[in-house]
Design a protein around this motif. Structure first.
Motif, PDB file in Angstrom:
ATOM      1  N   HIS A 138       0.821  -1.207   0.000  1.00 54.50           N
ATOM      2  CA  HIS A 138       0.000   0.000   0.000  1.00 54.50           C
ATOM      3  C   HIS A 138       0.857   1.261   0.000  1.00 54.50           C
ATOM      4  CE1 HIS A 138      -2.757  -3.112   1.414  1.00 54.50           C
ATOM      5  NE2 HIS A 138      -3.740  -2.327   1.021  1.00 54.50           N
ATOM      6  N   ASP A 139       0.316   2.326  -0.583  1.00 52.18           N
ATOM      7  CA  ASP A 139       0.953   3.635  -0.522  1.00 52.18           C
ATOM      8  C   ASP A 139       0.832   4.203   0.888  1.00 52.18           C
ATOM      9  OD1 ASP A 139       1.576   3.614  -3.236  1.00 52.18           O
ATOM     10  OD2 ASP A 139      -0.361   4.490  -3.779  1.00 52.18           O
TER      11      ASP A 139
ATOM     12  N   HIS B 161      -1.026  -0.221  -3.823  1.00 48.23           N
ATOM     13  CA  HIS B 161      -0.086   0.127  -4.895  1.00 48.23           C
ATOM     14  C   HIS B 161       0.011  -1.016  -5.907  1.00 48.23           C
ATOM     15  CE1 HIS B 161       3.793   0.807  -6.931  1.00 48.23           C
ATOM     16  NE2 HIS B 161       3.532   2.098  -6.714  1.00 48.23           N
TER      17      HIS B 161
END
Length: 501
Positions: free
Chosen positions: A438-439, A445
């Motif tokens: 994940h960002d 992501h």
């Protein structure tokens, strides 16, 4: 066994600091020196520090020393004849203690110590504020060993070359192997981590001193962003701390001569160690670790031979899958918090040195529990390096030290066939295990899947973050995607994208 060759822990010292101004923080070498002084004071024998003949320094990462042993010797005002700087590894403090005990048992050492410290929080705050820290001049040529130096280049390209992105492969594989739904596995993790936080809340040396509920830990949100599925921020190790810890060991004869009370002595009975293949793609599967199992089994046999069981455990807790696997192997009752320290999320994760703090907490716990035994289990790298020792508040009935503690042959004998790795593959491929990265804003992501191809090889595939349907499949709460069939196709950037069949 003669008293001058019986190793005992006599002192444990810790320091945790969090000054508002990072310039007021102590550098790692200074934290180590203070932790050693506190260990000697804890023994009630400050003079033992001057008699130190063996000192192992746990690998330190937060400050780029050119010569950390020299910096520590300068802070202490003494230099033991054996002064060794250790390699990277979360299990290394346990190994250093075990080897120190072996040296005492062989008559090679009389007063030994293990010490480590990090000041990651102060360094990060100084960088954020543009402050130059008044510490030992940094070495411009210093570099940190990381997974990307020895893992497969494709792992690096896909972003699965750090512990936070690799341990989820085990977490998800363990859930599937146990027949849990993802929701059930994640609920178990959140409840376990809540119990860890409760222990940390009562530990004066902990970084986060409050109890978190399972809902706080397991529910993603702005203060608890998802990092690598299924882990949220409150389920991963927290290295942003300033902490130092030290353990002081002597021979029983020297401890008595120094006036250390018998009820403050902790005995190291014996232990075990083994490793997995360093590149996680070279392992037979991901729902267990053969090295972990062999180490825990060996320590269980030590306790059984002594007619006891572990009333206290410290199971390494960088991520939930580690103590979950270990607890099951040991047959610990559900609902137990297998820690005296608080875990690497809540106590803090001073990188390689957590287990020194765990040994300090365990020493205090054993002093309060006469005639009891405890397991101290550490792990390093990517479920790779495993070392555990049995500590007790009484001497063993059978002396085992000095000891060849390797159980590598036992671990290797249990290993199944390892599939060949296919750097490039197309066509049918089913999920062996997976994660979603994940960002910083919490958005997916991309996903990474470890796959088994139609001809039985292992491969790595990507799920683009833009493929919302497949990301949703990977993150389903009611059913694991492990075993799901799909197809690998080459992508324009040279990687391989996976989609369900």
């Amino acid at each position: 066994m003669e008293a001058d060759r019986i190793p005992v822990i006599v002192g444990a010292g810790e320091i945790t600091e969090r000054p508002a101004d990072p310039r007021e923080a102590h550098e790692p070498a200074a934290l180590m020196a203070e932790a050693l002084r506190r260990a000697a004071a804890d023994a009630g024998a400050p003079d033992l520090l001057a008699a130190l003949d063996s000192l192992d320094i746990v690998n330190s990462v937060s400050w780029p020393y050119g010569d950390l042993p020299a910096a520590l010797a300068g802070q202490l005002g003494l230099r033991p004849r054996r002064l060794v700087y250790g390699p990277v590894g979360g299990e290394s403090p346990v190994r250093h203690m075990h080897e120190a005990a072996n040296r005492i048992a062989r008559g090679e050492s009389e007063v030994a110590a293990v010490v480590g410290a990090e000041a990651t929080h102060a360094v990060a705050q100084a960088q954020k504020q543009g402050i130059t820290l008044p510490w030992t001049t940094p070495d411009p040529n210093w570099s940190r060993t990381r997974g990307r130096d020895f893992l497969h280049p494709l792992s690096v390209r896909l972003g699965v070359a750090d512990p936070v992105s690799v341990y989820p492969f085990y977490e998800n594989a363990v859930e599937a192997f146990l027949g849990q739904t993802p929701a059930e596995g994640q609920a178990e993790s959140a409840a376990l981590w809540s119990r860890f936080s409760s222990v940390a809340a009562r530990n004066p040396a902990a970084w986060l001193k409050r109890e978190y509920s399972p809902e706080e830990i397991g529910t993603p949100g702005p203060a608890n962003r998802p990092i690598a599925y299924p882990y949220t921020k409150l389920q991963v190790a927290n290295p942003m701390v300033n902490q130092g810890g030290a353990i002081l060991l002597t021979s029983l004869a020297r401890a008595r001569a120094a006036g250390v009370p018998e009820n403050r002595l902790v005995y190291l009975w014996a232990g075990a160690a083994a490793v997995e293949p360093r590149d996680y793609l070279n392992r037979d599967h991901y729902h267990e670790s053969h090295a972990q199992n062999a180490v825990l089994d060996a320590c269980g046999r030590i306790a059984e031979a002594e007619g006891t069981e572990f009333t206290t455990c410290e199971l390494y807790s960088c991520f939930p899958c580690v103590p979950k696997m270990a607890s099951r192997r040991l047959g610990l009752p559900p609902g137990l918090a297998p820690t005296t320290t608080g875990g690497l999320t809540f106590f803090g994760a001073p990188l390689n040195n957590y287990m020194t703090h765990a040994a300090a907490a365990m020493t205090r716990a054993l002093r309060e529990r006469p005639d009891s035994a405890a397991l101290l289990y550490g792990q390093g790298e990517f479920v790779t390096k495993h070392h555990a020792v049995v500590l007790a508040s009484r001497p063993p009935r059978q002396w085992r030290l000095p000891q060849d503690y390797s159980v590598q042959a036992e671990a290797d004998s249990r290993r199944g066939p390892v599939p060949a790795f296919a750097e490039t593959a197309e066509g049918d491929a089913a999920i062996e295990t997976f994660t979603v990265l994940h960002d910083r804003d919490g958005a997916p992501h991309h996903g990474v899947v470890i796959l088994r191809t139609g001809d039985g090889r292992r491969a790595l595939g990507r799920v683009p973050g833009s493929d919302a349907a497949t990301i949703a499949l990977l993150k389903r709460a009611d059913r694991t995607p492990i075993g799901a069939p799909g197809v690998l196709r080459p992508a324009a950037d040279g990687l391989q994208d996976w989609s369900p069949a």
